[in-house]
Motif scaffolding. Structure first.
Motif: not given
Length: 241
Positions: A141-149
């Motif tokens: 979930h690197g994409k989602e985590i990148g957006e979240l953070l």
């Protein structure tokens, strides 16, 4: 055996933590300081560590990755991020080109530096009488985590580290036979029986979370259709063409 080697030889992963334990700022700072002193190629330090204490963020991480509930239950969760954004700022300041996507080498540099920092953090945590577990599956979930953070371009999540006070004692997990891993002067072919031997060792070890033999697990993993989520993230972050 000195205390450092004894600590390293007895390291184990913990996944059950005291949810009420509060990690002191002094202990957290000691862990972070130790991580930052890890070896680094050319002293480039191509990583960023994000300290996640916010409950809502951690709940979201577990929602994406329900098999790792300890990310919420531990005292703190550290996210190790490959960071090639910092050197982009340097290149811009010097007015030089930034050919970051011409080779996989920068990604290897960032991943290696982050892994060395992670290991220092693991050892520092153990030295304080605490426990930890590394989480590599966050890359799914690197994409989602990148957006979240709110990670900028040229940064990519690599792995996390849950830290806390263990409430369930764990045994030291056996490793592969030395002859299958350690070689002197040149590589020396070894009998496949060493891997079969390790399968038997792990079956006797009886880790509840393992549902397959060690060899079968990796035969299945590398025989399955390739996962391209990380590739897609790296392209999106301007790190791969």
């Amino acid at each position: 055996m000195n205390k450092t080697i004894e600590l390293l030889s007895n390291r184990r992963s913990y996944r059950d933590f005291d949810e009420n334990h509060v990690l002191s700022q002094e202990s957290l700072q000691a862990i972070l300081d130790a991580a930052r002193q890890a070896p680094s190629w050319m002293n480039g330090q191509f990583y960023t560590i994000i300290v996640i204490r916010n409950r809502e963020i951690r709940e979201q991480l577990v929602e994406w990755n329900p098999g790792n509930a300890h990310m919420k239950k531990s005292s703190v969760f550290l996210l190790f991020v490959g960071d090639l954004h910092r050197t982009k700022l340097v290149s811009e300041t010097y007015g030089s080109s930034y050919q970051i996507d011409d080779s996989i080498e920068p990604i290897i540099l960032a991943t290696t530096d982050a892994a060395l920092a992670l290991e220092n953090a693991v050892v520092a945590t153990e030295s304080l009488g605490l426990g930890s577990v590394v989480v590599g599956s966050i890359r799914k979930h690197g994409k989602e985590i990148g957006e979240l953070l709110e990670l900028p371009e040229h940064m990519f999540p690599l792995f996390g580290l849950s830290i806390g006070r263990p409430i369930v004692e764990m045994k030291v997990k056996p490793r592969l036979p030395e002859a299958a891993v350690i070689h002197y002067d040149t590589y020396h072919p070894y009998s496949y029986s060493l891997i079969e031997q390790y399968d038997q060792t792990m079956e006797l070890f009886g880790e509840a979370r393992e549902t397959k033999r060690w060899s079968q697990k990796f035969s299945d993993y590398f025989g399955a259709e390739s996962q391209t989520l990380t590739d897609q993230l790296l392209k999106m972050q301007g790190l791969l063409k």
